[in-house]
Design a protein around this motif. Structure first.
Motif, PDB file in Angstrom:
ATOM      1  N   ALA A   6       9.319  -6.630   4.272  1.00 15.10           N
ATOM      2  CA  ALA A   6       8.144  -7.467   3.983  1.00 15.10           C
ATOM      3  C   ALA A   6       7.048  -7.255   5.023  1.00 15.10           C
ATOM      4  O   ALA A   6       5.858  -7.132   4.686  1.00 15.10           O
ATOM      5  CB  ALA A   6       8.553  -8.935   3.928  1.00 15.10           C
ATOM      6  N   LYS A   7       7.427  -7.204   6.300  1.00 11.56           N
ATOM      7  CA  LYS A   7       6.444  -6.978   7.365  1.00 11.56           C
ATOM      8  C   LYS A   7       5.820  -5.592   7.234  1.00 11.56           C
ATOM      9  O   LYS A   7       4.616  -5.413   7.467  1.00 11.56           O
ATOM     10  CB  LYS A   7       7.108  -7.123   8.729  1.00 11.56           C
ATOM     11  N   THR A   8       6.638  -4.625   6.851  1.00 15.14           N
ATOM     12  CA  THR A   8       6.147  -3.255   6.714  1.00 15.14           C
ATOM     13  C   THR A   8       5.170  -3.144   5.550  1.00 15.14           C
ATOM     14  O   THR A   8       4.116  -2.510   5.661  1.00 15.14           O
ATOM     15  CB  THR A   8       7.319  -2.270   6.525  1.00 15.14           C
ATOM     16  N   ILE A   9       5.493  -3.773   4.432  1.00 16.64           N
ATOM     17  CA  ILE A   9       4.586  -3.771   3.278  1.00 16.64           C
ATOM     18  C   ILE A   9       3.245  -4.384   3.649  1.00 16.64           C
ATOM     19  O   ILE A   9       2.176  -3.837   3.324  1.00 16.64           O
ATOM     20  CB  ILE A   9       5.229  -4.518   2.092  1.00 16.64           C
ATOM     21  N   ALA A  10       3.263  -5.509   4.342  1.00 11.75           N
ATOM     22  CA  ALA A  10       2.019  -6.169   4.749  1.00 11.75           C
ATOM     23  C   ALA A  10       1.196  -5.263   5.661  1.00 11.75           C
ATOM     24  O   ALA A  10      -0.036  -5.157   5.523  1.00 11.75           O
ATOM     25  CB  ALA A  10       2.340  -7.484   5.445  1.00 11.75           C
ATOM     26  N   PHE A  11       1.868  -4.597   6.593  1.00  9.28           N
ATOM     27  CA  PHE A  11       1.196  -3.683   7.525  1.00  9.28           C
ATOM     28  C   PHE A  11       0.553  -2.510   6.784  1.00  9.28           C
ATOM     29  O   PHE A  11      -0.601  -2.134   7.046  1.00  9.28           O
ATOM     30  CB  PHE A  11       2.210  -3.178   8.542  1.00  9.28           C
ATOM     31  N   LYS A  13      -0.288  -2.311   3.542  1.00 14.55           N
ATOM     32  CA  LYS A  13      -1.388  -2.787   2.692  1.00 14.55           C
ATOM     33  C   LYS A  13      -2.666  -2.977   3.505  1.00 14.55           C
ATOM     34  O   LYS A  13      -3.760  -2.584   3.082  1.00 14.55           O
ATOM     35  CB  LYS A  13      -0.999  -4.104   2.017  1.00 14.55           C
ATOM     36  N   GLU A  14      -2.531  -3.569   4.667  1.00 11.26           N
ATOM     37  CA  GLU A  14      -3.698  -3.814   5.528  1.00 11.26           C
ATOM     38  C   GLU A  14      -4.273  -2.504   6.052  1.00 11.26           C
ATOM     39  O   GLU A  14      -5.488  -2.284   6.032  1.00 11.26           O
ATOM     40  CB  GLU A  14      -3.306  -4.717   6.694  1.00 11.26           C
ATOM     41  N   TRP A  25      -2.434   2.153  -1.106  1.00 16.53           N
ATOM     42  CA  TRP A  25      -1.220   1.352  -1.220  1.00 16.53           C
ATOM     43  C   TRP A  25      -0.490   1.604  -2.537  1.00 16.53           C
ATOM     44  O   TRP A  25       0.741   1.628  -2.576  1.00 16.53           O
ATOM     45  CB  TRP A  25      -1.530  -0.136  -1.081  1.00 16.53           C
TER      46      TRP A  25
END
Length: 215
Positions: A6-11, A13-14, A25
């Motif tokens: 989850a943290k990696t996906i957020a990183f 995407k940003e 993305w």
């Protein structure tokens, strides 16, 4: 594992919020999903496959002055920051470093089941209907002509020639895309690639017919 994903996906995407459309993305998401599908049969390390798929284009050398170290380095720094084990980080960095088609034109000193899974997933996104769309998107981004009958494909490019080519987008089919089917490593990747390869051949046939005003 899920909180790391989850943290990696957020990183990702940003970081890729303003990326070129063929390496954004949505490209990452497709590769991530395809890698998971392939890995259902390959049974490679799930975390390494997921992280490598999500981070493989976090800093593509094409958009960073040809720097082939920035991607693995940026991925490693992020994974260290969120507390991922050093052994996992090292594997992810090696996969990212050896994943690309241009990397295969040089000397390869690393192989793993995880690399095979992610590499097949990434190469599948370069062929078929989406692969065609991505090729012309990148060609437009680089202001390349669609096709020039006077400029023939270079079928024996060195790594440096490949990195610096400015050839028409149609040439890219012969210099890379149509070669990928035979470079797949996994059974699932090979099966999916065959169908997408056939679609590209059909597309090229239609393209040339339209170019000549025949259809």
């Amino acid at each position: 594992m899920q909180h790391i994903i989850a943290k990696t996906i957020a990183f990702v995407k940003e970081t890729l919020a303003t990326a070129e459309a063929g390496h954004d993305w949505f490209h990452i998401e497709r590769v991530y999903k395809t890698a998971q599908k392939i890995n259902q049969k390959e049974k490679a390390d799930e975390l390494i496959v997921a992280l490598a798929a999500l981070l493989h284009d976090i800093a593509d050398s094409k958009f960073n002055n040809g720097d082939e170290e920035i991607g693995p380095r940026k991925a490693g720094e992020f994974l260290e920051h969120i507390g991922v084990d050093a052994e996992v980080i090292n594997e992810v960095k090696l996969i990212i470093k050896n994943l690309s088609f241009k990397a295969s034109l040089g000397e390869i000193n690393y192989s793993s089941k995880e690399l095979n899974v992610v590499q097949d997933a990434d190469r599948l996104d370069a062929i078929g209907a989406i692969g065609i769309a991505r090729a012309f998107t990148y060609g437009g981004f680089k202001n390349r002509v669609l096709y020039d009958p006077e400029i023939k494909p270079n079928l024996n490019m060195s790594k440096e020639e490949y990195k610096n080519t400015t050839a028409p987008t149609i040439n890219h089919f012969y210099e890379k895309l149509l070669l990928l089917k035979d470079l797949m490593k996994t059974p699932a990747g090979k099966a999916m690639a065959q169908k997408r390869h056939e679609f590209m051949l059909s597309y090229l046939s239609q393209f040339y017919a339209e170019w000549e005003g025949e259809k």
